[in-house]
Design a protein around this motif. Structure first.
Motif, PDB file in Angstrom:
ATOM      1  N   LYS A  80       0.825  -1.208   0.000  1.00  0.00           N
ATOM      2  CA  LYS A  80       0.000   0.000   0.000  1.00  0.00           C
ATOM      3  C   LYS A  80       0.862   1.262   0.000  1.00  0.00           C
ATOM      4  O   LYS A  80       0.533   2.264  -0.653  1.00  0.00           O
ATOM      5  N   LEU A  81       1.979   1.240   0.758  1.00  0.00           N
ATOM      6  CA  LEU A  81       2.799   2.433   0.923  1.00  0.00           C
ATOM      7  C   LEU A  81       4.007   2.478  -0.016  1.00  0.00           C
ATOM      8  O   LEU A  81       4.703   3.486  -0.069  1.00  0.00           O
ATOM      9  N   LEU A  99       1.448   5.673   7.321  1.00  0.00           N
ATOM     10  CA  LEU A  99       2.427   6.474   6.619  1.00  0.00           C
ATOM     11  C   LEU A  99       3.827   6.160   7.137  1.00  0.00           C
ATOM     12  O   LEU A  99       3.988   5.677   8.268  1.00  0.00           O
ATOM     13  N   PRO A 100       4.870   6.412   6.317  1.00  0.00           N
ATOM     14  CA  PRO A 100       6.240   6.149   6.755  1.00  0.00           C
ATOM     15  C   PRO A 100       6.575   6.944   8.009  1.00  0.00           C
ATOM     16  O   PRO A 100       6.191   8.103   8.139  1.00  0.00           O
ATOM     17  N   VAL A 101       7.318   6.329   8.923  1.00  0.00           N
ATOM     18  CA  VAL A 101       7.610   6.971  10.198  1.00  0.00           C
ATOM     19  C   VAL A 101       8.423   8.250  10.023  1.00  0.00           C
ATOM     20  O   VAL A 101       8.319   9.186  10.825  1.00  0.00           O
ATOM     21  N   ALA A 102       9.220   8.333   8.955  1.00  0.00           N
ATOM     22  CA  ALA A 102      10.097   9.490   8.755  1.00  0.00           C
ATOM     23  C   ALA A 102       9.330  10.783   8.538  1.00  0.00           C
ATOM     24  O   ALA A 102       9.854  11.871   8.803  1.00  0.00           O
ATOM     25  N   ILE A 103       8.089  10.690   8.062  1.00  0.00           N
ATOM     26  CA  ILE A 103       7.327  11.909   7.775  1.00  0.00           C
ATOM     27  C   ILE A 103       6.122  12.070   8.682  1.00  0.00           C
ATOM     28  O   ILE A 103       5.370  13.038   8.554  1.00  0.00           O
ATOM     29  N   ALA A 104       5.908  11.135   9.600  1.00  0.00           N
ATOM     30  CA  ALA A 104       4.695  11.152  10.418  1.00  0.00           C
ATOM     31  C   ALA A 104       4.721  12.262  11.463  1.00  0.00           C
ATOM     32  O   ALA A 104       5.676  12.371  12.233  1.00  0.00           O
ATOM     33  N   PRO A 105       3.686  13.104  11.512  1.00  0.00           N
ATOM     34  CA  PRO A 105       3.573  14.089  12.587  1.00  0.00           C
ATOM     35  C   PRO A 105       3.380  13.387  13.929  1.00  0.00           C
ATOM     36  O   PRO A 105       3.010  12.202  13.972  1.00  0.00           O
ATOM     37  N   SER A 106       3.605  14.111  15.009  1.00  0.00           N
ATOM     38  CA  SER A 106       3.434  13.532  16.336  1.00  0.00           C
ATOM     39  C   SER A 106       1.956  13.425  16.699  1.00  0.00           C
ATOM     40  O   SER A 106       1.099  14.060  16.074  1.00  0.00           O
ATOM     41  N   ARG A 107       1.680  12.645  17.722  1.00  0.00           N
ATOM     42  CA  ARG A 107       0.320  12.509  18.223  1.00  0.00           C
ATOM     43  C   ARG A 107      -0.237  13.864  18.647  1.00  0.00           C
ATOM     44  O   ARG A 107      -1.391  14.208  18.348  1.00  0.00           O
ATOM     45  N   LEU A 122       0.078  19.411   8.196  1.00  0.00           N
ATOM     46  CA  LEU A 122       1.327  19.125   8.891  1.00  0.00           C
ATOM     47  C   LEU A 122       2.384  18.569   7.929  1.00  0.00           C
ATOM     48  O   LEU A 122       3.566  18.881   8.054  1.00  0.00           O
ATOM     49  N   LEU A 123       1.946  17.760   6.969  1.00  0.00           N
ATOM     50  CA  LEU A 123       2.890  17.247   5.981  1.00  0.00           C
ATOM     51  C   LEU A 123       3.458  18.380   5.127  1.00  0.00           C
ATOM     52  O   LEU A 123       4.645  18.391   4.792  1.00  0.00           O
ATOM     53  N   ALA A 124       2.605  19.348   4.776  1.00  0.00           N
ATOM     54  CA  ALA A 124       3.056  20.487   3.970  1.00  0.00           C
ATOM     55  C   ALA A 124       4.155  21.264   4.695  1.00  0.00           C
ATOM     56  O   ALA A 124       5.100  21.760   4.065  1.00  0.00           O
ATOM     57  N   GLU A 125       4.055  21.376   6.005  1.00  0.00           N
ATOM     58  CA  GLU A 125       5.082  22.069   6.776  1.00  0.00           C
ATOM     59  C   GLU A 125       6.405  21.323   6.739  1.00  0.00           C
ATOM     60  O   GLU A 125       7.462  21.910   6.953  1.00  0.00           O
ATOM     61  N   ARG A 126       6.347  20.028   6.464  1.00  0.00           N
ATOM     62  CA  ARG A 126       7.551  19.222   6.355  1.00  0.00           C
ATOM     63  C   ARG A 126       8.068  19.193   4.922  1.00  0.00           C
ATOM     64  O   ARG A 126       8.964  18.422   4.596  1.00  0.00           O
ATOM     65  N   GLY A 127       7.479  20.026   4.079  1.00  0.00           N
ATOM     66  CA  GLY A 127       7.916  20.094   2.686  1.00  0.00           C
ATOM     67  C   GLY A 127       7.325  19.013   1.814  1.00  0.00           C
ATOM     68  O   GLY A 127       7.800  18.777   0.703  1.00  0.00           O
ATOM     69  N   ILE A 128       6.277  18.347   2.288  1.00  0.00           N
ATOM     70  CA  ILE A 128       5.649  17.258   1.544  1.00  0.00           C
ATOM     71  C   ILE A 128       4.267  17.709   1.098  1.00  0.00           C
ATOM     72  O   ILE A 128       3.361  17.866   1.922  1.00  0.00           O
ATOM     73  N   THR A 129       4.101  17.916  -0.192  1.00  0.00           N
ATOM     74  CA  THR A 129       2.820  18.362  -0.734  1.00  0.00           C
ATOM     75  C   THR A 129       2.114  17.197  -1.396  1.00  0.00           C
ATOM     76  O   THR A 129       2.681  16.529  -2.264  1.00  0.00           O
ATOM     77  N   VAL A 130       0.901  16.942  -0.981  1.00  0.00           N
ATOM     78  CA  VAL A 130       0.097  15.896  -1.618  1.00  0.00           C
ATOM     79  C   VAL A 130      -0.407  16.454  -2.941  1.00  0.00           C
ATOM     80  O   VAL A 130      -1.199  17.389  -2.980  1.00  0.00           O
ATOM     81  N   ALA A 131       0.081  15.867  -4.042  1.00  0.00           N
ATOM     82  CA  ALA A 131      -0.245  16.390  -5.365  1.00  0.00           C
ATOM     83  C   ALA A 131      -1.409  15.661  -6.015  1.00  0.00           C
ATOM     84  O   ALA A 131      -2.107  16.222  -6.857  1.00  0.00           O
ATOM     85  N   SER A 132      -1.624  14.404  -5.642  1.00  0.00           N
ATOM     86  CA  SER A 132      -2.716  13.657  -6.255  1.00  0.00           C
ATOM     87  C   SER A 132      -3.085  12.480  -5.357  1.00  0.00           C
ATOM     88  O   SER A 132      -2.309  12.068  -4.488  1.00  0.00           O
ATOM     89  N   ILE A 171       4.427   7.541  -2.909  1.00  0.00           N
ATOM     90  CA  ILE A 171       3.289   7.396  -2.004  1.00  0.00           C
ATOM     91  C   ILE A 171       3.595   8.074  -0.676  1.00  0.00           C
ATOM     92  O   ILE A 171       4.641   7.838  -0.075  1.00  0.00           O
ATOM     93  N   VAL A 172       2.678   8.929  -0.241  1.00  0.00           N
ATOM     94  CA  VAL A 172       2.826   9.650   1.018  1.00  0.00           C
ATOM     95  C   VAL A 172       2.103   8.923   2.143  1.00  0.00           C
ATOM     96  O   VAL A 172       2.638   8.751   3.243  1.00  0.00           O
ATOM     97  N   GLU A 173       0.869   8.516   1.882  1.00  0.00           N
ATOM     98  CA  GLU A 173       0.097   7.813   2.897  1.00  0.00           C
ATOM     99  C   GLU A 173      -1.021   7.018   2.259  1.00  0.00           C
ATOM    100  O   GLU A 173      -1.438   7.296   1.137  1.00  0.00           O
ATOM    101  N   TRP A 174      -1.468   6.019   3.004  1.00  0.00           N
ATOM    102  CA  TRP A 174      -2.651   5.263   2.614  1.00  0.00           C
ATOM    103  C   TRP A 174      -3.670   5.401   3.724  1.00  0.00           C
ATOM    104  O   TRP A 174      -3.324   5.365   4.916  1.00  0.00           O
ATOM    105  N   GLY A 175      -4.921   5.622   3.362  1.00  0.00           N
ATOM    106  CA  GLY A 175      -5.929   5.825   4.387  1.00  0.00           C
ATOM    107  C   GLY A 175      -7.241   5.144   4.071  1.00  0.00           C
ATOM    108  O   GLY A 175      -7.564   4.883   2.901  1.00  0.00           O
ATOM    109  N   LEU A 176      -7.978   4.854   5.120  1.00  0.00           N
ATOM    110  CA  LEU A 176      -9.335   4.339   4.994  1.00  0.00           C
ATOM    111  C   LEU A 176     -10.195   5.149   5.950  1.00  0.00           C
ATOM    112  O   LEU A 176     -10.047   5.061   7.179  1.00  0.00           O
TER     113      LEU A 176
END
Length: 246
Positions: free
Chosen positions: A123-124, A153-161, A172-182, A222-227
């Motif tokens: 998935k990831l 999501l990968p632990v390297a980019i995961a925001p804290s609880r 929060l991902l955008a602040e880490r320089g990760i933009t979800v494009a699609s 892949i940035v994240e997988w969600g349900l």
């Protein structure tokens, strides 16, 4: 006619169809291509870059699904009107609620570090055994439960609880320089199980909408997988559909 410059890296983990669609997407979103611009047809594209026709077709269909291209019978694929490009912007439940003047809050139900199983690794797009974060949140609107958000999501980019209790994941991902494009997502209707019904404060007879979503960054990774499970009585989906031109 626009003939995209595409260089394929067959050793990359990025799918070939995404390596094809991404340069076209960037040219459209960046304003390089005007609405109505004809795009090279998938047969010529497949032959030129050395992929199968189904791969080229999937790349073009991704752009159609994102509202960036329109298919015109007898002509081919053309750049969609700019109004349609809004469909490529990724939805954020937290942001949408705030924009509507609501007061969303989030309860982090689960936040676990785990090793990716074969299913999650697929998935990831990570290796089996890679460390990932399993995340489950309950989103409330003005104190009323409206959605259960389950993500990996990968632990390297995961925001804290703590961060996730205050703000949205994509923000929060955008602040880490990760933009979800699609994203690629599937929407289904079903009845909740007892746990879901309890969290959402509804009956097990009340239908819910589920959204399975894979999110990609601008490089096609892949940035994240969600349900996500939404209360049917509180969920609204809006889209724009453009009629094909004969």
């Amino acid at each position: 006619m626009y003939i995209p410059k595409i260089t394929l890296d067959r050793t990359s983990g990025i799918p070939l169809h995404r390596q094809i669609s991404l340069p076209i997407e960037e040219a459209i979103v960046g304003g390089e291509l005007e609405p109505g611009t004809l795009i090279e047809n998938e047969i010529d594209l497949a032959r030129r870059v050395g992929v199968s026709r189904p791969t080229a077709r999937r790349a073009m269909q991704t752009l159609v699904d994102h509202g960036l291209l329109l298919r015109k019978r007898g002509t081919g694929s053309v750049v969609a009107p700019r109004a349609a490009h809004r469909l490529a912007q990724m939805p954020s439940l937290n942001t949408d609620l705030r924009a509507a003047g609501e007061q969303p809050t989030t309860e982090v139900v689960t936040y676990n570090y785990k090793l990716a199983t074969t299913a999650i690794a697929e998935k990831l797009g990570v290796d089996v055994g890679a460390q990932v974060v399993e995340l489950e949140r309950l989103r409330l609107r003005n104190g009323t439960p409206m959605a259960i958000l389950y993500n990996w999501l990968p632990v390297a980019i995961a925001p804290s609880r703590e961060e996730l209790e205050e703000r949205g994941l994509y923000e929060l991902l955008a602040e880490r320089g990760i933009t979800v494009a699609s994203t690629h997502q599937t929407v289904s209707a079903m009845r909740p199980d007892r746990r879901e019904a309890r969290l959402l404060a509804i009956s097990t007879r009340q239908p819910v909408l589920t959204i399975e979503r894979t999110a990609y960054d601008s490089a096609g990774q892949i940035v994240e997988w969600g349900l996500h499970t939404h209360r049917g009585d509180l969920y609204q989906y809006t889209s724009t559909v453009f009629a094909a031109t004969e």
